[in-house]
Design an enzyme around this catalytic site. Structure first.
Site, PDB file in Angstrom:
ATOM      1  N   ASP A   5       8.957 -10.873  -4.277  1.00 22.35           N
ATOM      2  CA  ASP A   5       8.970  -9.623  -3.529  1.00 22.35           C
ATOM      3  C   ASP A   5       7.889  -9.737  -2.465  1.00 22.35           C
ATOM      4  O   ASP A   5       6.700  -9.559  -2.739  1.00 22.35           O
ATOM      5  CB  ASP A   5       8.711  -8.450  -4.475  1.00 22.35           C
ATOM      6  CG  ASP A   5       8.662  -7.119  -3.730  1.00 22.35           C
ATOM      7  OD1 ASP A   5       8.629  -7.134  -2.478  1.00 22.35           O
ATOM      8  OD2 ASP A   5       8.643  -6.075  -4.401  1.00 22.35           O
ATOM      9  N   LYS A  61       8.649  -3.381   5.183  1.00 21.11           N
ATOM     10  CA  LYS A  61       7.402  -3.130   5.917  1.00 21.11           C
ATOM     11  C   LYS A  61       7.356  -3.885   7.260  1.00 21.11           C
ATOM     12  O   LYS A  61       8.014  -3.482   8.192  1.00 21.11           O
ATOM     13  CB  LYS A  61       6.210  -3.391   5.003  1.00 21.11           C
ATOM     14  CG  LYS A  61       6.303  -2.441   3.772  1.00 21.11           C
ATOM     15  CD  LYS A  61       5.090  -2.332   2.904  1.00 21.11           C
ATOM     16  CE  LYS A  61       5.228  -1.169   1.934  1.00 21.11           C
ATOM     17  NZ  LYS A  61       5.438  -1.511   0.547  1.00 21.11           N
ATOM     18  N   TYR A 112       4.918  -3.370  -7.986  1.00 21.08           N
ATOM     19  CA  TYR A 112       5.859  -2.347  -7.537  1.00 21.08           C
ATOM     20  C   TYR A 112       6.960  -3.025  -6.742  1.00 21.08           C
ATOM     21  O   TYR A 112       6.694  -3.847  -5.867  1.00 21.08           O
ATOM     22  CB  TYR A 112       5.130  -1.330  -6.654  1.00 21.08           C
ATOM     23  CG  TYR A 112       6.015  -0.218  -6.130  1.00 21.08           C
ATOM     24  CD1 TYR A 112       6.590   0.716  -6.990  1.00 21.08           C
ATOM     25  CD2 TYR A 112       6.273  -0.095  -4.759  1.00 21.08           C
ATOM     26  CE1 TYR A 112       7.392   1.736  -6.508  1.00 21.08           C
ATOM     27  CE2 TYR A 112       7.071   0.934  -4.270  1.00 21.08           C
ATOM     28  CZ  TYR A 112       7.631   1.846  -5.150  1.00 21.08           C
ATOM     29  OH  TYR A 112       8.432   2.859  -4.675  1.00 21.08           O
TER      30      TYR A 112
HETATM   31  C1  PLP Z   1       6.525  -0.930  -0.456  1.00 21.10           C
HETATM   32  C2  PLP Z   1       7.036  -1.908  -1.421  1.00 21.10           C
HETATM   33  C3  PLP Z   1       8.359  -1.861  -1.873  1.00 21.10           C
HETATM   34  C4  PLP Z   1       9.284  -0.742  -1.529  1.00 21.10           C
HETATM   35  O1  PLP Z   1       9.564  -0.680  -0.179  1.00 21.10           O
HETATM   36  P1  PLP Z   1      10.082   0.725   0.453  1.00 21.10           P
HETATM   37  O2  PLP Z   1      10.393   0.360   1.862  1.00 21.10           O
HETATM   38  O3  PLP Z   1       8.960   1.676   0.287  1.00 21.10           O
HETATM   39  O4  PLP Z   1      11.278   1.121  -0.318  1.00 21.10           O
HETATM   40  C5  PLP Z   1       8.802  -2.884  -2.676  1.00 21.10           C
HETATM   41  N1  PLP Z   1       7.994  -3.898  -3.026  1.00 21.10           N
HETATM   42  C6  PLP Z   1       6.708  -3.970  -2.630  1.00 21.10           C
HETATM   43  C7  PLP Z   1       5.869  -5.135  -3.021  1.00 21.10           C
HETATM   44  C8  PLP Z   1       6.183  -2.960  -1.835  1.00 21.10           C
HETATM   45  O5  PLP Z   1       4.907  -3.007  -1.488  1.00 21.10           O
END
Ligand code: PLP
Length: 444
Positions: free
Chosen positions: A256, A284, A161
């Site tokens: 990411d 995060k 994601y």
């Molecule tokens: C949570 C998450 C996102 C998206 O971040 P948001 O602050 O919710 O937009 C993108 N990449 C990874 C790996 C994530 O866990």
């Protein structure tokens, strides 16, 4: 749990029903004015069933719901609360900062300090741009990679994601897997045609795509350790193999690190796994519980971002002073206190071993996946190494366990497709209670 012990023995509702009267009423009310009653889908408990808890407050390792039940928290707001909730230095920093106004729309010294701090923690970042979410960070990094290479396509991995930008909503892990959404209405065919996907840990498939679309691939984006189909580790050599493909083909390698950044180590997955990406995205933890994201990397690529270059990217609240002060305070603590990571590692290991012993004794098929303070338990007789193997685990059993844990005052992520995140406020007593709750579950 406060109320369970007070239940009359003849009470014939399930304890959770009895315990969460206020949450139930709030959920009904929420659905009248918020789509599905929540502002982010996984919060709705659709995968595990039942009523989502409405949280009133939290401190350290504990969440308290509107019915005054206490829960040991294994979500940590999906990562940011790595030192526990309402962590005093962060609370104080915010309180002091907020008196000087909450936004200027003009640069501040604190933004420089934040960028400089990130650079000391992540050596291959020369330039870093702050945004307000992980979604924005990944979306912008992809745009930059496309602008830099002049190519359109990119590769992502099934079950990873990267936020909810159009290009990434193809085989996109936890949230969508939870709701069994495969194609997303509203994302055009043109956009999804540029998104190429492979199974995680399948290096050969990536090599094949790189041959098939030679000269057309701008980027490979990956969660270096996955948190969005449970916790899934890269097989030995997998990330290194991707690094080689990117070097050979002039593809931008994007890590990411929205989940792994500042969690697996002060330098994130790059440091923990000793491998460098070209661009890195954060979210995060970087905001200490406030809405912050960031993307950064080598100057040669980052200098293509506006106003230095002509790849446009902007944000009214980017670098927001209150958000920056929260993130800065947390990152500084993580940088200056490496014992946090050894403590977290020891605690997570203790939990993994404790759960493992219980499940072995009970004769359950299971796999515990873990790295650092990310962990997930899969009821599976096969190794869980990608989205397919994660989906073939016994998900209904996880869902039952989830409710048993809630009844015992333990709040796991409400989906089998999510990593759990430990926070350093957790005590060994909390971990023992959690292990004991695995043992008292009677439906394996
Ligand atoms: C949570 C998450 C996102 C998206 O971040 P948001 O602050 O919710 O937009 C993108 N990449 C990874 C790996 C994530 O866990």
């Amino acid at each position: 749990m406060i109320k369970r012990n007070e239940l009359p023995t003849h009470y014939n509702q399930s304890p959770t029903d009895y315990m969460i009267n206020k949450s139930k009423k709030l959920f009904e009310r929420a659905q009248e004015s918020i789509p599905g009653g929540v502002n982010s889908p996984v919060r709705a408990f659709k995968s595990v069933g039942g009523t989502p808890l409405f949280i009133k407050w939290a401190k350290g390792a504990y969440l308290y719901d509107e019915d005054d039940n206490q829960y040991i928290d294994y979500i940590a707001s999906w990562g940011p609360m790595i030192l526990g909730h309402a962590y005093e230095p962060i609370v104080k920093a915010i309180q002091e900062k907020v008196l000087y106004s909450t936004s200027f729309g003009a640069p501040t010294e604190l933004e420089i300090e934040m960028a400089e701090l990130i650079k000391t923690m992540v050596p291959n970042v020369d330039l870093v741009r702050m945004v307000s979410s992980g979604t924005e960070a990944c979306m912008s990094a992809l745009r930059l990679a496309r602008g830099y290479t002049g190519r359109n396509k990119f590769i992502k991995f099934e079950g990873c994601y990267h936020g909810h930008a159009d290009a990434f909503l193809v085989k996109a892990g936890s949230g969508m897997a939870t709701f069994n959404i495969q194609t997303v209405p509203g994302v055009t065919v043109g956009v999804s045609n540029d998104t190429l996907t492979c199974a995680y840990n399948d290096l050969e498939a990536v090599q094949q795509l790189a041959r098939q679309y030679k000269g057309e691939i701008a980027a490979i984006i990956i969660e270096p350790v996955v948190g969005n189909m449970g916790c899934i580790l890269p097989a030995p050599g997998f990330l290194e193999g991707l690094r080689t493909i990117c070097d050979d083909e002039g593809i931008v390698f994007i890590f990411d690190e929205v989940m792994t950044g500042f969690r697996l180590s002060a330098g994130g997955a790059q440091e923990k796994l000793n491998i460098n990406a070209d661009l890195v995205t954060y979210g995060k933890i970087i905001g200490g519980g406030m809405p912050v994201g960031a993307f950064g990397g080598k100057k040669a690529i980052m200098q293509h971002i506006a106003p230095l270059g002509n790849v446009y990217q902007a944000g009214t609240l980017s670098g927001n002073p209150v958000a920056m002060t929260a993130g800065y305070t947390l990152l500084k603590e993580l940088k200056n206190n490496p014992a946090i990571y050894t403590d977290l590692d020891a605690k997570t290991n203790y939990l993994a071993e404790g759960i493992g012993k219980v499940l072995s004794k009970r004769g359950v098929n299971f796999r515990v996946n873990r790295m650092g303070s990310m962990i997930s338990v899969h009821f599976s007789d096969h190794d869980v190494v990608d989205f397919d193997s994660a989906s073939k685990a016994n998900i209904p059993l996880f869902n039952k366990l989830f409710h048993h844990m809630l009844e015992n005052g333990i709040y796991l992520p409400p989906s089998a497709y999510e990593s759990w995140f430990l926070n350093n406020a957790l005590t060994y007593d909390d971990l023992d209670k959690t292990i004991a709750a695995f043992n008292s579950f009677d439906q394996y």
